[in-house]
Design an enzyme around this catalytic site. Structure first.
Site, mmCIF file in Angstrom:
data_model
loop_
_atom_site.group_PDB
_atom_site.id
_atom_site.type_symbol
_atom_site.label_atom_id
_atom_site.label_comp_id
_atom_site.label_asym_id
_atom_site.label_seq_id
_atom_site.Cartn_x
_atom_site.Cartn_y
_atom_site.Cartn_z
ATOM 1 C CE LYS A 184 29.860 32.751 49.406
ATOM 2 N NZ LYS A 184 30.993 33.414 49.036
ATOM 3 N N GLY A 230 46.729 25.567 47.845
ATOM 4 C CA GLY A 230 45.493 25.673 47.010
ATOM 5 C C GLY A 230 45.573 26.558 45.751
ATOM 6 C CB VAL A 231 47.357 26.021 42.864
ATOM 7 C CG1 VAL A 231 48.587 26.778 43.627
ATOM 8 C CG2 VAL A 231 47.583 24.569 42.726
ATOM 9 N N GLY A 232 43.798 26.452 43.034
ATOM 10 C CA GLY A 232 42.440 26.312 42.075
ATOM 11 C C GLY A 232 42.110 27.743 41.287
ATOM 12 C CB VAL A 250 41.492 32.221 44.236
ATOM 13 C CG1 VAL A 250 42.249 33.537 44.587
ATOM 14 C CG2 VAL A 250 40.084 32.810 43.763
ATOM 15 N N GLY A 251 43.819 30.411 43.292
ATOM 16 C CA GLY A 251 45.227 30.057 43.607
ATOM 17 C C GLY A 251 46.360 30.381 42.500
#
Length: 367
Positions: A89, A189-191, A193-194
């Site tokens: 990472k 969290g609806v970014g 992925v969400g």
């Protein structure tokens, strides 16, 4: 500084950053403003693969702890996903909204190239396929590029799909049917992925409750799905009458306080490193809450970008991500059979593959 040469994966808490990493590289280019860290946890199964996170860390200490945690998790994620990749990472320290520029991204690409393929990067929080295009102008070891440039595109597509498959498996194990139809799911969290996960849930007939610190992200979901309920924050979401809690923001979502008030019977979300410390997985089990290990269910994204290395096929990658459902069921069954938490069962399966397949790499080929 955080101890890079500490004890093994299962002996440390996620926030400590301690683990046995093969290599940790600090990258700096003063003119472009680049300050980055690349961490390679292991290359047992192949070159380390994991995304680059661009985030305004408060300190280098915080950034280092995060990249060590994330790279270790990638080793286990890639192993469970059946990929021939180790765990790695990278983090870039800064605000992507103000600090990101072409020179910085290309400078980072040079540092990736300097590792000669030991680490392959991709998108993560704060980075996008367009950023990968720029990095790839300086390095051969970049994936997750735009479709126009021969890449796999936005990896959140299969990340969300994989989380949904894991959630279906959890529903099958808990309630006897692989569907969220009629269930109430809380998505934190609806970014990237969400919001895609919400699409899958609505299509499956679930009732969805959401929260996000970004009002624009909430409005995007409400515009697409007017029936979605919005609550003020994580506290309100986890106290709500929900069947499933899906953490899809940053890590550490499952701390003592959250687990203590959680009404849901299943936890399954896209965020990395959801367990705030060791022992949380046992608390969940003691409360009768089924936890779908994060690095298993959110592995669809790495499956997508790994496929790009072989000439990208969405059909092939999606087929592989569908298998997250089967792996999750296997882990839930193993956990029940051995009387351990699903997180422990998942670790065992990943470690077994790293050991058994990694051993084969020791067979001398004479070249």
């Amino acid at each position: 500084m955080t101890n890079v040469f500490g004890p093994s994966h299962k002996d440390v808490s996620p926030e400590s950053g301690q683990s046995r990493h093969e290599q940790v590289v600090f990258c700096s280019d003063e003119q472009s403003g680049l300050r980055a860290i690349i961490a390679i946890y292991n290359t047992t199964l192949g070159p380390a693969l994991g995304g680059t996170r661009f985030y305004p860390y408060a300190s280098e200490q915080e950034a280092l702890a995060d990249v060590l945690n994330l790279s270790r998790a990638m080793a286990y994620k890639n192993a469970l996903a059946g990929l021939d990749h180790g765990g790695g990472k990278a983090v870039i320290i800064g605000d992507p909204a103000t600090d990101k520029n072409e020179a910085l991204l290309r400078a980072f690409g040079r540092f990736v190239e300097s590792l000669s393929g030991r680490y392959i990067t991709a998108c993560d929080v704060g980075t996008y396929s367009e950023d990968m295009d720029l990095m790839s102008r300086e390095s051969r070891f970049v994936t997750g590029r735009t479709v126009a440039n021969g890449g796999a595109g936005d990896s959140s597509v299969l990340t969300a799909f994989g989380v949904f498959q894991g959630m279906r498996a959890a529903a099958e194990h808990a309630w006897g049917a692989p569907t969220l139809h009629g269930r109430r799911v809380g998505v934190e969290g609806v970014g990237k992925v969400g919001h895609r996960l919400v699409d899958h849930l609505i299509e499956d007939g679930a009732e969805v409750v959401i929260c996000d610190v970004d009002e624009r992200a909430v409005e995007r979901v409400k515009t697409r799905h007017p029936g979605v309920e919005v609550v003020a924050d994580k506290g309100a979401l986890t106290r709500a009458d929900i069947d499933v809690y899906a953490p899809c923001a940053l890590g550490g979502a499952l701390d003592d306080e959250t687990v203590g008030r959680l009404a849901a019977k299943i936890v399954c979300g896209g965020a990395n490193n959801q367990l705030a410390h060791l022992g949380v997985e046992k608390q969940l089990a003691e409360r009768g809450i089924l936890y779908a290990p994060d690095y298993l269910v959110n592995s669809g994204g790495v499956i997508q970008v790994a496929d790009e290395l072989h000439g990208f096929s969405m059909e092939r990658a999606r087929d592989r991500a569908t298998r997250i459902y089967d792996t999750a069921l296997k882990i839930f069954g193993l956990a029940e059979e051995e009387g351990v938490a699903p997180a422990v069962a998942a670790d065992k399966l990943a470690e077994r593959r790293m050991s058994e397949v990694g051993r084969i790499r020791g067979i001398w080929l004479g070249r």
